[in-house]
Enzyme design. Structure first.
Site, short mmCIF file in Angstrom:
data_model
loop_
_atom_site.label_atom_id
_atom_site.label_comp_id
_atom_site.label_asym_id
_atom_site.label_seq_id
_atom_site.Cartn_x
_atom_site.Cartn_y
_atom_site.Cartn_z
CG ASN A 10 -1.73 1.21 1.39
OD1 ASN A 10 -1.86 1.99 0.44
ND2 ASN A 10 -2.31 1.40 2.56
CE LYS A 12 0.32 3.42 4.86
NZ LYS A 12 -0.01 3.52 6.26
CG HIS A 94 -5.79 1.44 5.05
ND1 HIS A 94 -5.36 2.46 5.87
CD2 HIS A 94 -4.73 0.61 4.88
CE1 HIS A 94 -4.09 2.24 6.18
NE2 HIS A 94 -3.69 1.12 5.59
CD GLU A 96 -3.19 5.28 6.62
OE1 GLU A 96 -3.15 5.33 5.38
OE2 GLU A 96 -2.27 4.76 7.31
CD GLU A 164 -3.34 -3.01 7.15
OE1 GLU A 164 -2.20 -3.18 6.75
OE2 GLU A 164 -4.05 -2.03 6.84
N GLY A 170 2.28 2.11 10.59
CA GLY A 170 3.15 3.27 10.42
C GLY A 170 3.84 3.71 11.70
CB SER A 210 5.35 -1.70 11.81
OG SER A 210 4.81 -0.40 12.03
C1 PEP Z 1 -0.70 -0.08 5.77
O1 PEP Z 1 -0.72 1.04 5.31
O2 PEP Z 1 -1.60 -0.87 5.45
C2 PEP Z 1 0.39 -0.47 6.66
C3 PEP Z 1 0.36 -1.64 7.23
O3 PEP Z 1 1.41 0.44 6.84
P1 PEP Z 1 2.86 0.16 7.52
O4 PEP Z 1 3.38 -1.12 6.94
O5 PEP Z 1 3.67 1.35 7.13
O6 PEP Z 1 2.64 0.05 8.99
#
Ligand code: PEP
Length: 247
Positions: A10, A12, A94, A96, A164, A170, A210
């Site tokens: 992703n 973003k 997601h 966000e 997630e 992040g 992460s």
């Molecule tokens: C994501 O955006 O779905 C995500 C898991 O981000 P990150 O790997 O940066 O934590």
């Protein structure tokens, strides 16, 4: 049933043509791995360019879409448009979208139904916030988010669930393999009870939060972790190591 490993990237709201070229180059140079489905999600303006330049084994997803095919919805894109670009996947729900843009379970469920009906496969994201985990609500929150699509009677063969935890996205704080496995196991049990044993067995449940080249191998050893959704690390050449974490 053996579930094929699935690794999503992703991107973003990151990138420009130069950085897309860089990511495309390391992905195209990576050895083909037929044991893994690889799907990357560039920002909408770069979808067509990424699709045109990536090798056949790397699929392209949109990061979001709306719940109707067309109309007066300024700023939105539809599954019909995603399909028109020759793409097969979209990320929905997601964290966000849920927490920065205030998308509700109900809206995400409507979008999911419409995407599936339009022939677009869905990476359906769920996950609890830190305060919800600390208050002992991890199971309830994830089950509530899933229940919204169970209630719609969706067909599951074109859905990948991405667990997630919001506190891990992040932040550099990965869920431990045990913490992630615990929730994945709950999600599979939920599918078994609310949908069917066959769907529970076949549906891929991937972990996001992460994930890096350093932690992917340990996470990927857990029996209910069927891959990853990767944010930050998907922009870097190490993403290829994550793709191959289980190979
Ligand atoms: C994501 O955006 O779905 C995500 C898991 O981000 P990150 O790997 O940066 O934590």
């Amino acid at each position: 049933m053996a579930r094929k490993f699935f690794v999503g990237g992703n991107w973003k709201m990151n990138g420009d043509f130069a950085s897309v070229d860089g990511i495309v180059a390391f992905l195209n140079q990576s050895a083909d791995n037929s044991n893994v489905d690889v799907v990357v999600a560039p920002p909408a303006p770069y979808l067509a360019y990424a699709k045109a330049n990536l090798k056949a084994g790397v699929l392209v997803a949109a990061q979001n879409c709306y719940k109707t095919a067309k109309g007066a919805f300024t700023g939105e894109i539809s599954p019909a448009m995603i399909k028109d670009l020759g793409l097969e996947w979209v990320i929905l729900g997601h964290s966000e979208r849920r927490h920065v843009f205030g998308e509700s379970d109900a809206l995400i469920a409507e979008k999911t139904v419409h995407a599936l009906e339009s022939g677009i496969k869905v990476i359906f994201c769920i996950g609890e916030k830190l305060e919800e985990r600390e208050a002992g609500h991890t199971k309830d929150v994830n089950f509530r988010q899933l229940q919204a699509i169970v209630d719609k009677g969706v067909s599951w063969e074109n859905i990948v669930i991405a667990y997630e935890p919001v506190w891990a996205i992040g932040t550099g704080k990965t869920a431990s393999p045990e913490q992630a496995q615990e929730v994945h196991e709950w999600v599979r049990a939920f599918l078994k009870e609310k949908v069917s044993p066959a769907v529970a067995d076949a549906t891929r449940i991937i972990y996001g939060g992460s994930v890096t080249a350093d932690n992917a191998a340990e996470l990927g050893k857990k029996p209910d972790i069927d891959g990853f959704l990767v944010g930050g690390a998907s922009l870097k050449p190490d993403f290829v190591k994550i793709i191959n974490a289980r190979s």
